[in-house]
Structure formats: C-alpha cells, structure tokens
Design a protein around this motif. Structure first.
Motif, mmCIF file in Angstrom:
data_model
loop_
_atom_site.group_PDB
_atom_site.id
_atom_site.type_symbol
_atom_site.label_atom_id
_atom_site.label_comp_id
_atom_site.label_asym_id
_atom_site.label_seq_id
_atom_site.Cartn_x
_atom_site.Cartn_y
_atom_site.Cartn_z
ATOM 1 N N CYS A 18 54.190 22.768 55.578
ATOM 2 C CA CYS A 18 53.803 24.328 54.876
ATOM 3 C C CYS A 18 53.424 23.788 53.276
ATOM 4 N N LEU A 19 52.513 22.889 53.134
ATOM 5 C CA LEU A 19 52.247 22.570 51.943
ATOM 6 C C LEU A 19 50.686 22.506 51.874
ATOM 7 N N TYR B 158 47.926 12.943 50.559
ATOM 8 C CA TYR B 158 47.037 13.940 50.165
ATOM 9 C C TYR B 158 47.275 15.057 49.284
ATOM 10 N N GLN B 159 48.335 14.798 48.709
ATOM 11 C CA GLN B 159 48.471 15.722 47.266
ATOM 12 C C GLN B 159 47.805 14.938 46.060
ATOM 13 N N LEU B 160 47.208 13.852 46.387
ATOM 14 C CA LEU B 160 46.420 13.003 45.658
ATOM 15 C C LEU B 160 45.144 12.361 45.920
ATOM 16 N N TYR C 159 42.419 19.573 42.628
ATOM 17 C CA TYR C 159 41.237 20.554 42.627
ATOM 18 C C TYR C 159 41.503 21.939 43.045
ATOM 19 N N THR C 160 42.452 22.429 43.532
ATOM 20 C CA THR C 160 42.703 23.718 44.049
ATOM 21 C C THR C 160 44.011 24.359 43.430
ATOM 22 N N PRO C 161 43.869 25.704 43.018
ATOM 23 C CA PRO C 161 45.065 26.340 42.364
ATOM 24 C C PRO C 161 46.657 25.978 42.959
ATOM 25 N N PRO C 162 46.791 25.943 44.501
ATOM 26 C CA PRO C 162 47.858 25.634 44.809
ATOM 27 C C PRO C 162 48.339 24.101 44.940
ATOM 28 N N SER C 163 47.239 23.273 45.051
ATOM 29 C CA SER C 163 47.792 21.891 44.848
ATOM 30 C C SER C 163 48.209 21.671 43.483
ATOM 31 N N ILE C 164 47.531 22.285 42.446
ATOM 32 C CA ILE C 164 47.936 22.053 41.105
ATOM 33 C C ILE C 164 49.408 23.001 41.029
ATOM 34 N N ARG D 193 47.699 20.077 63.323
ATOM 35 C CA ARG D 193 48.405 20.244 62.246
ATOM 36 C C ARG D 193 47.772 20.777 60.905
ATOM 37 N N PHE D 194 46.497 20.541 60.754
ATOM 38 C CA PHE D 194 45.970 21.058 59.475
ATOM 39 C C PHE D 194 44.730 22.157 59.957
#
Length: 411
Positions: free
Chosen positions: A185-186, A135-137, A99-104, A203-204
């Motif tokens: 840091c992800l 949470y990357q998926l 969904y977001t540029p950094p997760s891509i 944490r988040f």
C-alpha cells in the motif's frame, strides 16, 4: 470554490500599480516573453544569509540546489558520501530524486518519524536474480544483496533526515503517473521493471493522480514539516519544467505531459493559499514559455540548460534573498551565460563592473577570475583568485587551480 477572493477596489488598485507585470507582453514589447520568458516571482518573505536549505523533488531540483549552493547558501540536501557499490548505476545526487507527490510524502514521513517507522521489508523488493531493489529510490538502477541494500538505505535515511535541520524547503513536483504497490500500500518513486511485474503478477498498478490527491499529499507534507521544523520555516514550491520522457497512458506523451504539469500547477496554486512563508516560484513558466532553442540542453528537449537554471534562480533569489549583492544576481546570471557560450570578452566587461562593487559575492569574484584565465590575463586572474580564496579559504579545488596558475606546487 474560489481559491482567492479580492475586492474590486483592491483588484483595480493592484492592476494600476503593477500594470507592467499584469499585461501579457506584446509584439512591440516582447522582452518579457521572447526569447527567454521572465515571469515575476511574487515574494512574500525574505531568505536570510544563514538559511539552511533542503531541496526535495525531481531531477530539476538537483540543478536548483547547485545554483543555490554556488551563491553561498548551506544546502543540506547535497550529500556525496553514500555507500559505494559496483552494482549502482546512479550517482549520489540522483538517488535523491523524488518524482511524484506521494513518493515525496513517503520519504518525508520516514524522515520525520522515529527510525523504526521505516521498514526494509516494505521498501526493498527481491528481483528474479535474488537481489533487492528500492523503488522508493532508483528502482532497478540499483539492485544489491539484502544486507548491502539495507546498509545503503540506512545511510540514505540518515542523510535525508537532514531535512529536520532546515529552515527553507525547496519542493519541486515532477509528474503524476504514479506506480502503486498493492501489497505494501505504498506509492513508488519509479516504475517497476517488466521483469519485476512478471515475478509479481497483479502486485503493481499505475495510478494517474488527480487534483484532490495532489493537494492532499501537499497538505500532509506541510503538516509534517510544521510538526518537526522550526515554527518559522519557509517553503518555496515549484513545478519542474522537465517533461515526461515517455507515458504509460494510452495517449500521446504530449497530452500526458500537458495534463501532468497542468494539474500539478493548479494544485500548487490551491496549496499555497493562506499559508504564511509558503510561495510558488515560476520555474515552469520560465521554461515552458521560452523559445526552446534558448532553454533546453543541446542534446534533448527535456533537460534545462545550466544558463537557464541560473537565470531562474537569480531572478528568484534577487527578490527573496537578504544576501549582500542579491540585487546583482540577474547580471551575474548573464555573465555566466556569456561565459558558457564562449563570449569571454563580453563576459569580462560585465564582470569588471560587478567585482568593483562593495557588495559583490565570492562566487562573482571567482567567475571573474575564470574569465581572466580564459582570456590568458594571468596576472589579473591571480589577483582575483587570491581575493576569492581570502573569502573562501576552504575551497581546495580552486586553490589548486590558483597554485597551478601561479606556478607554485602545494607541499
């Protein structure tokens, strides 16, 4: 700093040459805007018939890849054999939504580097029930025991690594409300659940991306693709028209969504400048500027109906594709729209013209067969199914329909 500098002579020359597309539609001539907007794609390259396509991005890109596949392209991002689990709520296709540029960027980074570059311990998060979520998926839509979660992730990584064999990347950007894990840091792909936040206080955090960070992510994605793909790879970038379902910001979701889409669109315009074989295609404009009743799914104002997706991709590929019959794609989209709305006789009339042309695509012949079947013109339908199956003999689903229609059982 200007993103583009054009001489006065060139600016006026171009305006005169393509005035139809450079003037805003009027009440007297509204057809390019109402009821369905038709922005003109600005194609700087061509897509060959043998292109290997990988689609990355938000849920809207899943619609795009299906439309591209139907036209006969080899779509490497369509995977349907990930490990099954009773605990998984999301279908295989949905697991690929980013969904977001950094997760891509995260996913492409892992795919382009050696397998040990990825680490389960940085990605899988243990929930309060002792199960692990990615949470990357899909986040809390899929929690499993550690070994099964690892096995699923390994299979997903192998599937996503198919991007290395693509020569056309379709990238769809969704939103800018990005969640960040301060421990690893992800950036994450989905919001952490309230239970997870309770288990790991502090944490988040939510980060609303700005223009510079989005451009930086896009440039890094491009650098990785340049490093690992064929030197002549091509890239189509768009902004998803699907709005935010809800916002975590302290403001109206309408305002949050406007910022999200506007900053993504502005960042893409900067990103594509000066890059050969990298174009923007206007799916966002197609939907956002159209009459809502014409483009949205009947159930909501968030999901684009299939007819509109077909119109978007037919408009785009009619300009880009070298497929024989590419010039017929917009007519084909109209036929599919009429079919979906139940106007079979009108669809038949248009389809009849297409199937008699020498450069007709197999998918067009199949659609004509489906229309004849709906109209109970059995003999004509059988002939069209036979013609299609001669071109696409491995389509088992259509073969079964044909045999059933013909009254023949497969032995």
């Amino acid at each position: 700093m200007a993103i583009e500098i054009v001489s006065a002579e060139e600016a006026w020359g171009g305006f005169v040459k393509s005035r139809e597309y450079r003037r805003w539609p009027t009440r007297e001539k509204p057809d390019r805007l109402y009821p369905v907007a038709r922005p003109e794609p600005n194609a700087s390259f061509r897509i060959d018939q043998d292109a290997k396509v990988f689609c990355v991005g938000s849920c809207f890109v899943r619609e795009i890849e299906q439309a591209i596949k139907e036209l006969g392209f080899d779509v490497l991002s369509i995977v349907r054999d990930l490990p099954e689990s009773l605990r998984r709520k999301t279908a295989d296709a949905g697991m690929f939504n980013k969904y977001t540029p950094p997760s891509i960027l995260n996913e492409i980074n892992w795919a382009m580097n050696s397998p040990d570059f990825y680490a389960h311990d940085r990605v899988l998060v243990e929930n309060s029930s002792g199960l692990f979520e990615d949470y990357q998926l899909a986040g809390d839509d899929y929690a499993d025991n550690y070994q099964d979660a690892c096995n699923f992730r390994n299979a997903f990584n192998r599937a996503f690594a198919g991007i290395k064999f693509a020569n056309l990347i379709v990238l769809t950007l969704g939103l800018v409300e990005a969640w960040f894990d301060k421990q690893t840091c992800l950036y994450l792909n989905k919001a952490p659940s309230r239970n997870l936040i309770k288990k790991y206080p502090g944490r988040f955090e939510l980060r609303v991306l700005d223009y510079d960070e989005i451009v930086e992510n896009l440039e890094e994605i491009y650098r990785l693709l340049q490093e690992k793909l064929h030197p002549d790879f091509k890239m189509l970038v768009t902004v998803s028209p699907v709005p935010l379902k809800a916002t975590f910001r302290r403001q109206d979701v309408l305002s949050s969504n406007m910022y999200s889409k506007s900053v993504l669109r502005a960042a893409v315009e900067q990103f594509i400048q000066g890059k050969p074989r990298v174009d923007y295609f206007p799916s966002y404009e197609f939907v956002a500027l159209s009459d809502p009743d014409s483009v949205w799914n009947e159930k909501d104002f968030r999901h684009v109906n299939r007819q509109t997706v077909d119109r978007i991709m037919s408009s785009v590929l009619s300009k880009y594709s070298t497929l024989p019959g590419a010039n017929l794609l917009e007519s084909f989209a109209k036929i599919k729209s009429l079919y979906a709305e139940g106007f079979f006789a009108e669809a038949e009339s248009l389809a009849q013209e297409l199937v008699n042309l020498p450069n007709v695509l197999p998918s067009m012949i199949l659609r004509a067969a489906m229309i004849k079947r709906r109209l109970k013109k059995k003999a004509e339908a059988i002939l069209l199914y036979e013609r299609y199956l001669h071109l696409c003999p491995t389509d088992e689903k259509t073969k079964q329909i044909y045999l059933s229609l013909k009254g023949t059982k497969k032995h």
